[in-house]
Scaffold this motif. Sequence first.
Motif, PDB file in Angstrom:
ATOM      1  N   ASP A  14      43.396  26.844  30.295  1.00  0.00           N
ATOM      2  CA  ASP A  14      42.766  27.815  31.189  1.00  0.00           C
ATOM      3  C   ASP A  14      43.773  28.821  31.747  1.00  0.00           C
ATOM      4  O   ASP A  14      43.407  29.725  32.484  1.00  0.00           O
ATOM      5  CB  ASP A  14      42.002  27.129  32.329  1.00  0.00           C
ATOM      6  CG  ASP A  14      42.834  26.092  33.069  1.00  0.00           C
ATOM      7  OD1 ASP A  14      44.071  26.206  33.056  1.00  0.00           O
ATOM      8  OD2 ASP A  14      42.255  25.176  33.675  1.00  0.00           O
ATOM      9  N   SER A  15      45.060  28.644  31.407  1.00  0.00           N
ATOM     10  CA  SER A  15      46.047  29.669  31.760  1.00  0.00           C
ATOM     11  C   SER A  15      46.422  30.498  30.527  1.00  0.00           C
ATOM     12  O   SER A  15      47.300  31.344  30.589  1.00  0.00           O
ATOM     13  CB  SER A  15      47.308  29.040  32.367  1.00  0.00           C
ATOM     14  OG  SER A  15      48.052  28.333  31.406  1.00  0.00           O
ATOM     15  N   GLN A  16      45.739  30.207  29.415  1.00  0.00           N
ATOM     16  CA  GLN A  16      45.886  31.062  28.237  1.00  0.00           C
ATOM     17  C   GLN A  16      44.859  32.184  28.359  1.00  0.00           C
ATOM     18  O   GLN A  16      43.666  31.925  28.523  1.00  0.00           O
ATOM     19  CB  GLN A  16      45.640  30.277  26.950  1.00  0.00           C
ATOM     20  CG  GLN A  16      45.847  31.100  25.683  1.00  0.00           C
ATOM     21  CD  GLN A  16      45.449  30.343  24.428  1.00  0.00           C
ATOM     22  OE1 GLN A  16      44.275  30.081  24.220  1.00  0.00           O
ATOM     23  NE2 GLN A  16      46.433  29.978  23.620  1.00  0.00           N
ATOM     24  N   ILE A  17      45.313  33.404  28.321  1.00  0.00           N
ATOM     25  CA  ILE A  17      44.423  34.539  28.541  1.00  0.00           C
ATOM     26  C   ILE A  17      44.408  35.440  27.305  1.00  0.00           C
ATOM     27  O   ILE A  17      45.264  35.311  26.417  1.00  0.00           O
ATOM     28  CB  ILE A  17      44.848  35.355  29.778  1.00  0.00           C
ATOM     29  CG1 ILE A  17      46.234  35.988  29.538  1.00  0.00           C
ATOM     30  CG2 ILE A  17      44.845  34.476  31.024  1.00  0.00           C
ATOM     31  CD1 ILE A  17      46.624  37.032  30.551  1.00  0.00           C
TER      32      ILE A  17
ATOM     33  N   PHE B  90      45.813  35.601  36.455  1.00  0.00           N
ATOM     34  CA  PHE B  90      45.148  36.658  35.702  1.00  0.00           C
ATOM     35  C   PHE B  90      43.848  37.005  36.404  1.00  0.00           C
ATOM     36  O   PHE B  90      43.011  36.132  36.650  1.00  0.00           O
ATOM     37  CB  PHE B  90      44.876  36.192  34.262  1.00  0.00           C
ATOM     38  CG  PHE B  90      44.214  37.230  33.407  1.00  0.00           C
ATOM     39  CD1 PHE B  90      44.800  38.482  33.232  1.00  0.00           C
ATOM     40  CD2 PHE B  90      43.016  36.960  32.758  1.00  0.00           C
ATOM     41  CE1 PHE B  90      44.202  39.448  32.427  1.00  0.00           C
ATOM     42  CE2 PHE B  90      42.415  37.905  31.954  1.00  0.00           C
ATOM     43  CZ  PHE B  90      43.001  39.154  31.794  1.00  0.00           C
ATOM     44  N   THR B  91      43.669  38.252  36.742  1.00  0.00           N
ATOM     45  CA  THR B  91      42.493  38.686  37.499  1.00  0.00           C
ATOM     46  C   THR B  91      41.311  39.030  36.613  1.00  0.00           C
ATOM     47  O   THR B  91      40.223  39.299  37.107  1.00  0.00           O
ATOM     48  CB  THR B  91      42.832  39.919  38.356  1.00  0.00           C
ATOM     49  OG1 THR B  91      43.112  41.025  37.472  1.00  0.00           O
ATOM     50  CG2 THR B  91      44.025  39.659  39.243  1.00  0.00           C
ATOM     51  N   GLY B  92      41.508  39.043  35.301  1.00  0.00           N
ATOM     52  CA  GLY B  92      40.487  39.500  34.379  1.00  0.00           C
ATOM     53  C   GLY B  92      40.809  40.875  33.831  1.00  0.00           C
ATOM     54  O   GLY B  92      40.305  41.290  32.787  1.00  0.00           O
ATOM     55  N   GLU B  93      41.682  41.574  34.550  1.00  0.00           N
ATOM     56  CA  GLU B  93      42.108  42.915  34.137  1.00  0.00           C
ATOM     57  C   GLU B  93      43.614  43.032  34.015  1.00  0.00           C
ATOM     58  O   GLU B  93      44.126  43.807  33.209  1.00  0.00           O
ATOM     59  CB  GLU B  93      41.602  43.965  35.140  1.00  0.00           C
ATOM     60  CG  GLU B  93      40.076  44.027  35.253  1.00  0.00           C
ATOM     61  CD  GLU B  93      39.640  45.013  36.311  1.00  0.00           C
ATOM     62  OE1 GLU B  93      40.514  45.483  37.087  1.00  0.00           O
ATOM     63  OE2 GLU B  93      38.435  45.315  36.378  1.00  0.00           O
TER      64      GLU B  93
ATOM     65  N   PRO C   1      53.821  41.344  33.598  1.00  0.00           N
ATOM     66  CA  PRO C   1      52.802  41.524  34.644  1.00  0.00           C
ATOM     67  C   PRO C   1      52.767  42.952  35.182  1.00  0.00           C
ATOM     68  O   PRO C   1      53.781  43.658  35.181  1.00  0.00           O
ATOM     69  CB  PRO C   1      53.249  40.542  35.732  1.00  0.00           C
ATOM     70  CG  PRO C   1      54.056  39.510  35.010  1.00  0.00           C
ATOM     71  CD  PRO C   1      54.769  40.252  33.912  1.00  0.00           C
ATOM     72  N   LYS C   2      51.594  43.348  35.645  1.00  0.00           N
ATOM     73  CA  LYS C   2      51.430  44.676  36.248  1.00  0.00           C
ATOM     74  C   LYS C   2      51.857  44.690  37.708  1.00  0.00           C
ATOM     75  O   LYS C   2      52.304  45.707  38.232  1.00  0.00           O
ATOM     76  CB  LYS C   2      49.964  45.116  36.144  1.00  0.00           C
ATOM     77  CG  LYS C   2      49.479  45.360  34.727  1.00  0.00           C
ATOM     78  CD  LYS C   2      50.195  46.544  34.096  1.00  0.00           C
ATOM     79  CE  LYS C   2      49.654  46.827  32.700  1.00  0.00           C
ATOM     80  NZ  LYS C   2      50.434  47.900  32.024  1.00  0.00           N
ATOM     81  N   ILE C   3      51.679  43.559  38.377  1.00  0.00           N
ATOM     82  CA  ILE C   3      51.981  43.477  39.812  1.00  0.00           C
ATOM     83  C   ILE C   3      52.913  42.297  40.059  1.00  0.00           C
ATOM     84  O   ILE C   3      52.734  41.208  39.492  1.00  0.00           O
ATOM     85  CB  ILE C   3      50.687  43.314  40.636  1.00  0.00           C
ATOM     86  CG1 ILE C   3      49.765  44.523  40.444  1.00  0.00           C
ATOM     87  CG2 ILE C   3      50.991  43.123  42.112  1.00  0.00           C
ATOM     88  CD1 ILE C   3      48.417  44.371  41.103  1.00  0.00           C
TER      89      ILE C   3
END
Length: 495
Positions: A405-408, A437-440, A469-471
């Motif tokens: 569930d941490s594989q995105i 992961f936020t989905g985006e 990561p973006k943030i």
Amino acid sequence: MISNIYEFLDKSVAKYPNKTLFVSGKNCINYLEFSHKSSALASKILEFGLNKKPVLIILPKSIEALIAMFGVARSGNFYSIIDEKMPFERVQKIINILKPALIITARDLDSSVNEYGADVIYSDEFDSFELNLSLLSRVEIIDTDLLYVLFTSGSTGEPKGVSISHKSVIDYTFWVSKTFDVGSDEILVNQAPFYFDNSILDIFTTVRCGATLHLLSTFEFAFPAKVVEYLKTHGVTMIFWVPSVLIYFANTRALEHQELKTLKKVLFCGEIMPNRQLNIWRKALPNALYANLYGPTEITDVCCYYVCDREFGDDELLPIGKACKNTQILLFDEDNNLITQPFIKGELCVRGSSLSLGYYGDRTKSAQVFIQNPLHNNFYDPIYKTGDIAAYNEYNELICYGRLDSQIKLNGHRIELGEIEAALNSHPQIKRSACKFTGEKIVAFYEASRDIDKIREFLSKKIQEYMIPKIFIRLDKFALNANGKIDRKALDDKL
């Protein structure tokens, strides 16, 4: 042939009756005293007419809690021990699943115990109980009887009671004792709460081998220098702690200028151990044995292990190694094809005597993860789907990348968040990290004393661009859950 774990205690009592078994603060108890008190408690439990029934223990980590656990086991019943500080609502959920025939607790924890509708024994009464050999002689325990039910939440937050038999713990304890050469001269320090399955190694290995186990509270581990001093003062030879604690000790430099001459075995399990902090331990104690153990609660604590036999870079993932004896590891892809080639990722599954007998009182949840071996349908051959992603490396060692569930999937790319965390953890100023992961987008949290410049540039040299990561959010300190792991659910409030 051993049919129940109490026989471990009987054999050690015969060899070491006056030897100290457990130490907790200023209190200690020897093998003979412990056996007498737990057998007397078993006699009292049998007066209630219980046979193979669940007994709920609500006690803090203590010698009394251990007397309760062994007393229940000696009576032929099985125990479930929970956090004495657990909120009432969650206790009620566990009560509804377990339906305990008896509760063992302390009077100062008795604020709501009468609402549970079960008989109660208080720990301050233990000394008043007397042995009843006639009752004890009638107890019959076979190795497939339940020993305990430990409750875990998993990703749903709902309690799941993992049911473990005597046989599973017996096999596990024999394996630990032999693999790590545990003898009667061993002195261990317990870190894990008793409601966390890591404590199974500490407790039952100690009892089987005639060793001594020191109990330290969670609060004490907030002061690494004092714990290190305790290890030195008491000549501790072996520890089995969660990585978060080892990381904290490394980050606070608690090992610097300390000579822990007696500490020869450092075992850890519960989450991925970053090599940067492990290398600090290995430098401080170069002659100690280091072993990375892996396994979920559903397989009696551990199913894989790796004894560190070579050097690793700070940004490498530490292997979880190979299967324990009498255990088989199987990797399956999404179509249930068996993976045997290196560098191909799949879900790690386990078969063997270590498997739980299922989730207590919940066949539906059990059937979702304890499934028939996909390789055949000729006889009942259960395997446990761990939900973890793993692959073999070039040495045929298993590498665990984290949870399924941490594989995105992001922009067409499959990404394991654990790989990003491993890269972040190799940064010299980052104490530990966690990604969500936020989905985006991917958000990285990191623990450091100040904001770190050029993190993206640092990561670009270690992972692919689409994984960065973006943030980035700096935290002074991660919140930890009751088992000493990073509380990932608490990070949702910071998104």
